[in-house]
Design a protein around this motif. Structure first.
Motif, mmCIF file in Angstrom:
data_model
loop_
_atom_site.group_PDB
_atom_site.id
_atom_site.type_symbol
_atom_site.label_atom_id
_atom_site.label_comp_id
_atom_site.label_asym_id
_atom_site.label_seq_id
_atom_site.Cartn_x
_atom_site.Cartn_y
_atom_site.Cartn_z
ATOM 1 N N GLN A 223 0.947 -1.229 -0.019
ATOM 2 C CA GLN A 223 0.009 0.064 -0.001
ATOM 3 C C GLN A 223 0.918 1.081 0.103
ATOM 4 O O GLN A 223 1.624 1.267 0.918
ATOM 5 C CB GLN A 223 -0.819 -0.120 1.323
ATOM 6 N N THR A 224 0.623 1.985 -0.956
ATOM 7 C CA THR A 224 1.518 3.241 -1.115
ATOM 8 C C THR A 224 0.988 4.451 -0.483
ATOM 9 O O THR A 224 1.422 5.427 -0.407
ATOM 10 C CB THR A 224 1.852 3.605 -2.670
ATOM 11 N N SER A 231 -2.429 1.297 9.098
ATOM 12 C CA SER A 231 -3.431 0.636 9.759
ATOM 13 C C SER A 231 -3.389 -0.879 9.373
ATOM 14 O O SER A 231 -3.798 -1.749 9.880
ATOM 15 C CB SER A 231 -4.637 1.208 9.321
ATOM 16 N N SER A 232 -2.553 -1.489 8.224
ATOM 17 C CA SER A 232 -2.607 -2.773 7.698
ATOM 18 C C SER A 232 -1.292 -3.580 8.442
ATOM 19 O O SER A 232 -1.447 -4.725 8.489
ATOM 20 C CB SER A 232 -2.415 -2.796 6.221
ATOM 21 N N VAL A 233 -0.390 -2.869 8.969
ATOM 22 C CA VAL A 233 0.932 -3.554 9.315
ATOM 23 C C VAL A 233 0.457 -4.177 10.826
ATOM 24 O O VAL A 233 -0.061 -3.602 11.658
ATOM 25 C CB VAL A 233 2.315 -2.709 9.488
ATOM 26 N N ARG A 234 1.088 -5.413 10.925
ATOM 27 C CA ARG A 234 0.936 -6.132 11.943
ATOM 28 C C ARG A 234 2.282 -6.775 12.329
ATOM 29 O O ARG A 234 3.186 -6.691 11.683
ATOM 30 C CB ARG A 234 -0.131 -7.298 12.010
ATOM 31 N N ASN A 235 2.262 -7.493 13.477
ATOM 32 C CA ASN A 235 3.489 -7.970 13.824
ATOM 33 C C ASN A 235 3.791 -9.014 12.786
ATOM 34 O O ASN A 235 2.946 -9.941 12.430
ATOM 35 C CB ASN A 235 3.452 -8.799 15.259
ATOM 36 N N GLY A 236 5.232 -8.941 12.450
ATOM 37 C CA GLY A 236 5.385 -10.194 11.579
ATOM 38 C C GLY A 236 5.301 -9.632 9.903
ATOM 39 O O GLY A 236 5.608 -10.330 8.957
ATOM 40 N N SER A 237 4.696 -8.251 9.662
ATOM 41 C CA SER A 237 4.423 -8.081 8.437
ATOM 42 C C SER A 237 5.596 -7.839 7.406
ATOM 43 O O SER A 237 6.600 -7.417 7.999
ATOM 44 C CB SER A 237 3.534 -6.948 8.508
ATOM 45 N N ILE A 238 5.293 -8.310 6.393
ATOM 46 C CA ILE A 238 6.275 -8.185 5.095
ATOM 47 C C ILE A 238 5.732 -7.142 4.203
ATOM 48 O O ILE A 238 4.698 -7.356 3.529
ATOM 49 C CB ILE A 238 6.577 -9.341 4.395
ATOM 50 N N LEU A 254 5.854 6.675 6.410
ATOM 51 C CA LEU A 254 5.506 5.441 6.914
ATOM 52 C C LEU A 254 6.406 5.132 8.289
ATOM 53 O O LEU A 254 6.180 4.434 9.039
ATOM 54 C CB LEU A 254 5.104 4.270 5.836
ATOM 55 N N ILE A 255 7.692 4.981 7.641
ATOM 56 C CA ILE A 255 8.625 4.419 8.537
ATOM 57 C C ILE A 255 8.710 5.162 10.015
ATOM 58 O O ILE A 255 8.735 4.632 10.868
ATOM 59 C CB ILE A 255 10.138 4.561 8.209
ATOM 60 N N LYS A 261 4.951 3.302 16.725
ATOM 61 C CA LYS A 261 4.145 2.178 17.183
ATOM 62 C C LYS A 261 5.087 1.144 17.747
ATOM 63 O O LYS A 261 4.599 0.226 18.290
ATOM 64 C CB LYS A 261 3.460 1.882 15.963
ATOM 65 N N GLY A 262 6.424 1.414 17.743
ATOM 66 C CA GLY A 262 7.172 0.354 18.390
ATOM 67 C C GLY A 262 7.660 -0.707 17.520
ATOM 68 O O GLY A 262 8.255 -1.837 18.185
ATOM 69 N N PHE A 263 7.356 -0.649 16.184
ATOM 70 C CA PHE A 263 7.820 -1.835 15.344
ATOM 71 C C PHE A 263 9.348 -2.026 15.249
ATOM 72 O O PHE A 263 10.135 -0.750 15.145
ATOM 73 C CB PHE A 263 7.313 -1.670 14.153
ATOM 74 N N ARG A 264 9.868 -3.249 15.382
ATOM 75 C CA ARG A 264 11.290 -3.020 15.052
ATOM 76 C C ARG A 264 11.641 -3.617 13.885
ATOM 77 O O ARG A 264 10.959 -4.577 13.174
ATOM 78 C CB ARG A 264 11.877 -4.204 16.105
ATOM 79 N N PHE A 265 12.545 -3.149 12.903
ATOM 80 C CA PHE A 265 12.767 -3.193 11.317
ATOM 81 C C PHE A 265 13.795 -4.184 11.410
ATOM 82 O O PHE A 265 15.111 -4.036 11.845
ATOM 83 C CB PHE A 265 12.981 -1.949 10.612
#
Length: 288
Positions: A223-224, A231-238, A254-255, A261-265
């Motif tokens: 999604q661009t 809103s679509s990203v969840r744990n483990g998302s690619i 986005l980044i 939101k606390g995501f690790r890349f």
């Protein structure tokens, strides 16, 4: 008188039967010696009414859906990976094609400035000697280089030899550009399609494993629009992107939001639990 005549007739019939049908050795059973109550019963080897032999057990042939994907019982991931562990807040950003050097460079500079590793999936035909410095910098960073195959065609079409070539020619090109062996460990099929002309995955799975791959890497977010992507990203998302202006602009927005939101890349290799990359001085040479 009649009774005596009847007895004589019966006796004559018995004699006649014994003459015509003499007893054979198999028909006579000698009485055993010893008391009958101490004999051991031995069952007949050929019962009068043998039970029917059970029908042979037939093992059903595996279906196309189970052959390729369920082959590795010890692997926590399916053959086609759409996302990683949903219980861990790690995500992987990927970028396909990489036709235009300018946009690849812009993406790389962006993620480096934000301290975020991503996985590039260039086509073999998009890797050029004049861009050696850029790809050397990417390979030396915390980013990762996978393969999107040699050309942007249907990965599973054309038979095993063609599939193998589409996977391994990019390895030869990349090693030549870098000047050392950088093992490509993950593959993104063009169009996300890894089936052959018959809609089956076995051929691709077999060739992938011959080439050293265990999976194809798909995605669960493409999604661009930064707000919709967030809103679509969840744990483990690619996350799937391409080296083009709209995608780069999305990543700019986005980044930072994903960081909040606390995501690790991580790279795809890290997301799927592969061992750390090990390079060597032996350049790969493709041999059909």
């Amino acid at each position: 008188m009649h009774r005596m005549l009847f007895s004589v007739i019966v006796l004559l019939c018995l004699c006649l039967c014994m003459t015509l049908f003499p007893a054979s050795a198999e028909d006579t059973l000698p009485l055993p010696d010893g008391p009958l109550d101490q004999l051991v019963h031995v069952p007949a080897s050929q019962p009068l009414f043998p039970t029917p032999s059970p029908a042979p057990t037939r093992t059903p042939k595996p279906t196309p859906e189970t052959t390729a994907e369920d082959e590795q019982d010890d692997d926590p991931f399916p053959f086609a990976i759409r996302y990683g562990n949903r219980d861990v807040n790690e995500i992987a950003i990927t970028m396909d094609d990489c036709y235009t050097t300018q946009y690849v460079r812009e993406t790389f500079e962006l993620v480096q400035s934000l301290g975020v590793p991503i996985t590039f999936y260039p086509l073999g035909v998009a890797l050029h000697a004049e861009d050696a410095g850029l790809w050397q910098a990417i390979a030396a960073s915390d980013c990762e280089i996978g393969t999107h195959t040699q050309q942007h065609g249907r990965m599973g079409f054309g038979g095993s030899a063609r599939i193998y070539a589409s996977l391994m020619r990019p390895q030869e090109i990349l090693d030549g550009i870098l000047g050392y062996h950088y093992p490509i460990r993950t593959v993104r099929p063009p169009y996300g399609n890894y089936l052959d002309e018959n809609g089956r995955s076995q051929t691709v799975a077999r060739v992938l494993r011959k080439a050293g791959f265990r999976h194809v890497i798909l995605w669960d977010v493409s999604q661009t629009n930064a707000r919709k992507a967030l809103s679509s990203v969840r744990n483990g998302s690619i996350l799937l992107y391409h080296a083009r202006p709209a995608d780069i602009q999305c990543l700019r927005e986005l980044i930072p939001a994903l960081k909040e939101k606390g995501f690790r890349f991580v790279t795809v290799s890290e997301l799927t639990g592969l061992e750390p990359l090990a390079t060597s001085t032996d350049l790969y040479t493709f041999e059909p």
